[in-house]
Design a protein around this motif. Structure first.
Motif, mmCIF file in Angstrom:
data_model
loop_
_atom_site.group_PDB
_atom_site.id
_atom_site.type_symbol
_atom_site.label_atom_id
_atom_site.label_comp_id
_atom_site.label_asym_id
_atom_site.label_seq_id
_atom_site.Cartn_x
_atom_site.Cartn_y
_atom_site.Cartn_z
ATOM 1 N N GLY A 294 68.449 60.891 33.603
ATOM 2 C CA GLY A 294 68.734 62.053 32.690
ATOM 3 C C GLY A 294 67.775 62.400 31.984
ATOM 4 N N TRP A 295 67.861 61.527 30.802
ATOM 5 C CA TRP A 295 67.288 61.313 29.492
ATOM 6 C C TRP A 295 65.205 61.113 29.886
ATOM 7 C CZ3 TRP A 295 63.350 57.269 27.732
ATOM 8 C CH2 TRP A 295 62.884 57.985 26.083
ATOM 9 N N MET A 296 65.044 59.941 31.435
ATOM 10 C CA MET A 296 63.449 60.484 31.336
ATOM 11 C C MET A 296 63.086 61.615 32.202
ATOM 12 S SD MET A 296 61.962 56.990 30.264
ATOM 13 C CE MET A 296 61.161 57.643 31.045
ATOM 14 N N ARG A 297 64.528 62.202 32.771
ATOM 15 C CA ARG A 297 64.287 63.876 33.293
ATOM 16 C C ARG A 297 63.674 63.995 32.723
ATOM 17 N NH1 ARG A 297 68.117 64.344 35.477
ATOM 18 N NH2 ARG A 297 67.500 63.485 38.168
ATOM 19 N N GLY A 298 64.196 64.534 31.432
ATOM 20 C CA GLY A 298 64.068 65.739 29.994
ATOM 21 C C GLY A 298 62.742 65.396 29.417
ATOM 22 N N TRP A 299 62.143 63.677 29.187
ATOM 23 C CA TRP A 299 60.937 64.003 28.567
ATOM 24 C C TRP A 299 59.788 64.469 29.972
ATOM 25 C CZ3 TRP A 299 59.923 63.591 24.180
ATOM 26 C CH2 TRP A 299 60.620 62.473 23.194
ATOM 27 N N THR A 300 60.123 64.145 31.464
ATOM 28 C CA THR A 300 59.549 64.841 32.229
ATOM 29 C C THR A 300 59.048 65.804 32.198
ATOM 30 O OG1 THR A 300 59.941 62.982 33.998
ATOM 31 C CG2 THR A 300 58.652 64.639 34.566
ATOM 32 N N LEU A 301 60.152 67.118 32.010
ATOM 33 C CA LEU A 301 60.018 68.445 31.460
ATOM 34 C C LEU A 301 60.071 68.956 30.311
ATOM 35 C CD1 LEU A 301 64.142 69.247 33.013
ATOM 36 C CD2 LEU A 301 61.134 69.069 34.357
ATOM 37 N N ALA A 302 59.754 68.492 29.638
ATOM 38 C CA ALA A 302 59.023 68.577 28.279
ATOM 39 C C ALA A 302 57.502 68.705 28.480
ATOM 40 C CB ALA A 302 59.619 67.628 26.933
ATOM 41 N N GLY A 303 56.995 67.394 28.739
ATOM 42 C CA GLY A 303 55.650 66.973 29.129
ATOM 43 C C GLY A 303 55.094 68.100 29.874
ATOM 44 N N CYS A 304 55.672 68.220 31.353
ATOM 45 C CA CYS A 304 54.896 69.170 32.154
ATOM 46 C C CYS A 304 55.342 71.321 31.076
ATOM 47 C CB CYS A 304 56.289 69.593 33.149
ATOM 48 S SG CYS A 304 55.901 68.613 34.442
ATOM 49 N N GLY A 305 56.364 71.493 30.021
ATOM 50 C CA GLY A 305 56.513 72.514 29.814
ATOM 51 C C GLY A 305 55.586 72.478 29.036
ATOM 52 N N GLY A 306 55.379 71.731 27.811
ATOM 53 C CA GLY A 306 54.493 71.597 26.477
ATOM 54 C C GLY A 306 53.478 71.516 26.872
ATOM 55 N N SER A 307 52.708 71.150 28.078
ATOM 56 C CA SER A 307 51.445 70.977 28.826
ATOM 57 C C SER A 307 50.954 72.658 29.487
ATOM 58 C CB SER A 307 51.341 69.994 30.116
ATOM 59 O OG SER A 307 51.245 68.799 29.716
ATOM 60 N N ALA A 308 52.249 72.760 30.269
ATOM 61 C CA ALA A 308 51.946 74.263 30.252
ATOM 62 C C ALA A 308 51.617 75.396 28.788
ATOM 63 C CB ALA A 308 53.033 75.171 31.618
ATOM 64 N N LEU A 309 52.318 75.063 28.362
ATOM 65 C CA LEU A 309 51.930 76.033 27.451
ATOM 66 C C LEU A 309 50.367 76.339 26.237
ATOM 67 C CD1 LEU A 309 55.787 75.823 24.767
ATOM 68 C CD2 LEU A 309 54.540 77.957 26.218
#
Length: 440
Positions: A294-309
């Motif tokens: 879950g911890w690594m999934r959270g970083w993956t989602l943060a990277g995707c979301g931040g890149s989109a912004l």
């Protein structure tokens, strides 16, 4: 094969190979792209097609990986691949200079050069990843992934910044000279980095595993459900990741009026952001702990979301123009790309070591091929979409803004996929979930 595990010094030494690889690639896929589009006024589809072709050549990665699996040592594949890459880098700069006077011979030479670049990256990069997966203990893999890719980004950022400063005032002769120095330096650095790294008693005395036919090894790899799902995920996420790679510097030149040196330095700032993002995630996970699924999934989602912004902000920047704070926006894009990248690298390292028999090379090759297809398709799409948009809208800003907005949407789709997919692999020591690199 029961090789002696690599210590931290050995990991850093192999990271220097990534530094060398990145230093050549950044000039050929970023700076030369901008010069073809802006200084030579060539259509964006030409450099995009050349870069896409170098990714297409990397479909040979599984074969390179399988070859290194069957040998006693992987370092000859690394050195040989880097030599081919260095030659391709020199020829690519020469081809760009030739295009200014003789377009057709220049394009033909560029096709040869980018073929060598693709083959060199495939052979050296795949074999390096396989060597790391083989020789790094599971508990050190997240940190090793972060270290080696941080060093690659350092090579990219340093080369972009230093070469960018040296390119002004711009001339084709200056470009060729800088490319030659960078390529030769990268090759010599690789020779020093890998010298003696595989000369251990264990490697010399262990009998080699019986060779397996390439087709059989490839079939076994793709039959593994985890490896197959990860391959699909890498392919989709890389399309989202790479669509702006070939158009960011031309965007800076056409919309913000930057010189070649200034746009190259801006590219270096982007890669500096990637570096910071990688350091953050590497320190939080590989060095401190907390490497659960879950911890690594959270970083993956943060990277995707931040890149989109960040990409959405670039779409707005295209409309606002020179008054927009372009440098912080590009830095933010790089930062979230780096966060996204380390989750991918850690996943790839962990999964490669879980294959049947000695399959690290071919598994890395399959994922590298998927990454190459995604990068090639994404970069080509971005460039072609800009060309089409410029014709439809008769405005550079609108064309670039549309592509950035589409890419932001693709990152959101990737985040949704990452949220729904389980960890590709789990072990008692590492349980990452995945997404990039780079160039590797």
């Amino acid at each position: 094969m029961n090789d002696r595990p690599l210590g931290w010094l050995g990991i850093v030494r192999l990271g220097l190979v990534q530094t060398a690889l990145g230093s050549i690639v950044v000039l050929t896929t970023s700076t030369l792209n901008r010069i073809m589009m802006v200084e030579l006024a060539l259509p964006a589809v030409l450099p995009a097609a050349l870069v896409a072709w170098h990714y297409a050549v990397q479909l040979s990665r599984p074969r390179w990986g399988h070859g290194s699996d069957g040998g006693a040592r992987r370092t000859p594949w690394i050195v040989g691949g880097m030599g081919v890459l260095a030659l391709g880098g020199v020829l690519a700069a020469d081809a760009t200079a030739l295009m200014s006077a003789s377009p057709v011979p220049g394009i033909l030479l560029a096709i040869l050069a980018f073929s060598l670049i693709g083959a060199g990256v495939g052979a050296s990069g795949t074999s390096l990843l396989a060597l790391l997966a083989t020789r790094v203990t599971p508990t050190r893999r997240p940190a090793a992934a972060a270290i080696t890719w941080i060093m690659m980004v350092m090579g990219i950022a340093a080369t972009a910044s230093i070469a960018g400063g040296m390119l002004d005032p711009f001339s084709m002769q200056r470009l060729a000279m800088i490319s030659g120095v960078v390529s030769l330096g990268a090759f010599l650095l690789t020779l020093a980095a890998v010298a003696g790294v595989e000369k251990t008693p264990e490697v010399a005395s262990e009998p080699s595993e019986p060779k397996v036919d390439f087709a059989v090894a490839l079939k076994e790899t793709l039959a593994d459900g985890q490896a197959r799902r990860f391959t699909v995920f890498v392919l989709i996420s890389m399309i989202a990741y790479s669509a702006q790679d070939l158009i960011l510097e031309p965007f800076a030149g056409l919309v913000f009026g930057m010189t070649p040196g200034q746009s190259t330095q801006m590219s270096g700032m982007q890669h500096g952001g990637v570096l910071l993002g990688m350091i953050l995630v590497g320190a939080a996970g590989g060095f401190v702990g907390g490497r659960g699924q879950g911890w690594m999934r959270g970083w993956t989602l943060a990277g995707c979301g931040g890149s989109a912004l960040a990409l959405a902000a670039l779409a707005v920047a295209a409309r606002v123009g020179p008054g927009w704070p372009i440098a912080p926006t590009v830095f933010a894009l790089g930062f979230f790309n780096g966060v996204f990248a380390v989750a991918a690298i850690g996943s790839m390292m962990a999964l490669a070591g879980q294959g049947k028999g000695r399959r690290e090379g071919i598994r890395m090759g399959v994922w590298g091929a998927a990454q190459a297809v995604g990068f090639g398709a994404g970069g080509f799409f971005g460039a072609v979409a800009v060309d089409i948009g410029r014709r439809l809208f008769a405005q550079d800003a609108s064309a670039f803004g549309l592509v950035f907005a589409i890419e932001a949407s693709l990152f959101i789709v990737s985040a949704v996929i990452a949220a729904r997919i389980g960890a590709p692999a789990a072990s008692s020591q590492t349980q990452p979930i995945g997404a990039r690199h780079v160039q590797a």
